[in-house]
Design an enzyme around this catalytic site. Structure first.
Site, mmCIF file in Angstrom:
data_model
loop_
_atom_site.group_PDB
_atom_site.id
_atom_site.type_symbol
_atom_site.label_atom_id
_atom_site.label_comp_id
_atom_site.label_asym_id
_atom_site.label_seq_id
_atom_site.Cartn_x
_atom_site.Cartn_y
_atom_site.Cartn_z
ATOM 1 N N HIS A 53 -53.552 17.738 -41.411
ATOM 2 C CA HIS A 53 -53.691 17.645 -39.968
ATOM 3 C C HIS A 53 -53.848 16.175 -39.605
ATOM 4 O O HIS A 53 -54.563 15.438 -40.285
ATOM 5 C CB HIS A 53 -54.904 18.445 -39.486
ATOM 6 C CG HIS A 53 -54.908 19.854 -39.994
ATOM 7 N ND1 HIS A 53 -53.918 20.757 -39.691
ATOM 8 C CD2 HIS A 53 -55.774 20.513 -40.805
ATOM 9 C CE1 HIS A 53 -54.176 21.907 -40.277
ATOM 10 N NE2 HIS A 53 -55.289 21.782 -40.969
ATOM 11 N N GLU B 94 -61.991 20.389 -39.753
ATOM 12 C CA GLU B 94 -62.367 21.797 -39.850
ATOM 13 C C GLU B 94 -63.360 22.013 -40.985
ATOM 14 O O GLU B 94 -63.579 21.146 -41.836
ATOM 15 C CB GLU B 94 -61.132 22.667 -40.061
ATOM 16 C CG GLU B 94 -60.355 22.328 -41.325
ATOM 17 C CD GLU B 94 -59.011 23.044 -41.401
ATOM 18 O OE1 GLU B 94 -58.942 24.231 -41.029
ATOM 19 O OE2 GLU B 94 -58.034 22.407 -41.847
ATOM 20 N N HIS C 9 -54.440 19.553 -48.202
ATOM 21 C CA HIS C 9 -55.192 20.740 -48.609
ATOM 22 C C HIS C 9 -54.360 22.015 -48.484
ATOM 23 O O HIS C 9 -53.322 22.037 -47.820
ATOM 24 C CB HIS C 9 -56.451 20.885 -47.746
ATOM 25 C CG HIS C 9 -56.144 21.139 -46.290
ATOM 26 N ND1 HIS C 9 -55.866 20.121 -45.403
ATOM 27 C CD2 HIS C 9 -56.070 22.282 -45.567
ATOM 28 C CE1 HIS C 9 -55.641 20.621 -44.207
ATOM 29 N NE2 HIS C 9 -55.759 21.941 -44.277
ATOM 30 N N ARG D 121 -46.734 20.685 -42.556
ATOM 31 C CA ARG D 121 -46.527 21.249 -43.893
ATOM 32 C C ARG D 121 -45.815 20.235 -44.773
ATOM 33 O O ARG D 121 -44.783 19.688 -44.409
ATOM 34 C CB ARG D 121 -45.676 22.522 -43.825
ATOM 35 C CG ARG D 121 -46.317 23.678 -43.108
ATOM 36 C CD ARG D 121 -45.522 24.963 -43.338
ATOM 37 N NE ARG D 121 -45.885 25.971 -42.357
ATOM 38 C CZ ARG D 121 -45.170 26.287 -41.292
ATOM 39 N NH1 ARG D 121 -44.009 25.686 -41.084
ATOM 40 N NH2 ARG D 121 -45.580 27.202 -40.453
#
Length: 319
Positions: free
Chosen positions: A102, A118, A176, A196
């Protein structure tokens, strides 16, 4: 008992998803033929809105609460943004997710994207479950770029074993993926941007390879961040960051307790067990908002089973 706010979940089909929400949380999923990978529990986005299911605010959206009843429900000294700043989900990963990143806040405008820091709480995990995070110690950034071109990243990424009860902090910019056989409670910034890098050779729900974002990913990845902050705890603080704070409380059967005081609203997740607030019961997988009340800043839970509760709060803005 003040007005507790519960929302209708929004279910999302995912190629890596399944039906674990039925098994673990007795959810009535919309379509028996669909693999659901995500349940968006608390969300305020232009395309997805949490709607209150009962009580004083029945039928109102989260955005309406945030913009029309902000101080009454959420409290004071909170971010002055147009939308509720967090998004909370349940993820059911029957297969591993794409290797992804991200974007960090510093690049969000340039990439026309939203940053996303997150946290994951592992609610269920199969034997030998892992998460993926960062590059192996002997892999350079150049090696990584070559492996993207060759489509052979499996042996370049670190994996970390996880068990039920673990938490993992994932700042924007980290590379991740969630491994297979894991159910996760995710607490994140209000963002839906995912770049991605690699999708393990998988096809999407339409039978075609899913889109990759090589250029944006390489710009976003922090190649110095190769070890996650992770662990487990029964009580106390799990994560404190600029966007959210997360605490955990464990109660034995018949136990009564409360979190340390919070001066504003809080979001509670019953990660495990069965608890009561007064005459209201909550079971595993339930999410709810406990509104702000300047006369009552702590609440007492009573456990009918051994229970684990997560509390999410937003740091107050210092003027």
């Amino acid at each position: 008992m003040k007005n507790i706010i519960k929302f209708a979940p929004i279910y999302k089909e995912r190629v890596w998803g399944g039906r674990a929400l039925e098994k673990f949380y007795k959810r009535d999923l919309p379509d028996s033929r669909v693999k659901y990978g995500e349940s968006w529990e608390i969300v305020d986005r232009s395309t997805d809105q949490s709607v209150v299911v009962d009580g004083k605010y029945t039928g109102k959206t989260l955005n309406e609460l945030w913009t029309q009843n902000k101080e009454e429900i959420f409290g004071k000294n909170l971010p002055s943004c147009d939308r509720f700043p967090l998004l909370l989900k349940v993820l059911d990963a029957r297969e591993k997710l794409s290797l992804q990143v991200h974007p960090p806040e510093i690049l969000s405008e340039k990439l026309k994207a939203e940053p996303k820091t997150e946290m994951w709480y592992v609610a269920e995990a199969s034997n030998q479950a892992v998460i993926y995070y960062g590059l192996k110690d002997d892999v350079t950034e150049s090696d990584f770029k070559k492996s993207i071109e060759l489509g052979s990243l499996e042996d370049k990424i670190k994996s970390f074993p996880v068990v039920k009860g673990d938490f993992i902090f994932l700042p924007s910019g980290c590379l991740h993926a969630i491994g297979e056989g894991i159910v996760i409670f995710e607490i994140q910034q209000n963002s839906d941007t995912t770049f991605r890098v690699y999708d393990w050779g998988r096809l999407g729900t339409d039978g075609k390879p899913r889109k990759l974002h090589e250029e944006q990913s390489l710009m976003s990845i922090d190649f110095e961040d190769n070890t996650p902050f992770m662990g487990s705890a029964e009580n106390g603080a799990l994560i404190k960051c600029p966007y959210f704070n997360v605490d955990i409380l464990t109660l034995e059967v018949g136990g009564r307790s409360n979190f340390k005081e919070s001066s504003n609203f809080a979001i509670y997740i019953v990660a495990e067990g069965l608890v009561r607030l007064g005459d209201v019961r909550f079971q595993s997988g339930d999410f709810f908002i406990y509104p702000f009340d300047d006369l009552e800043s702590s609440i007492n839970f009573q456990a009918d089973k051994k229970s684990i509760i997560l509390r999410t709060t937003i740091p107050q803005v210092v003027n």
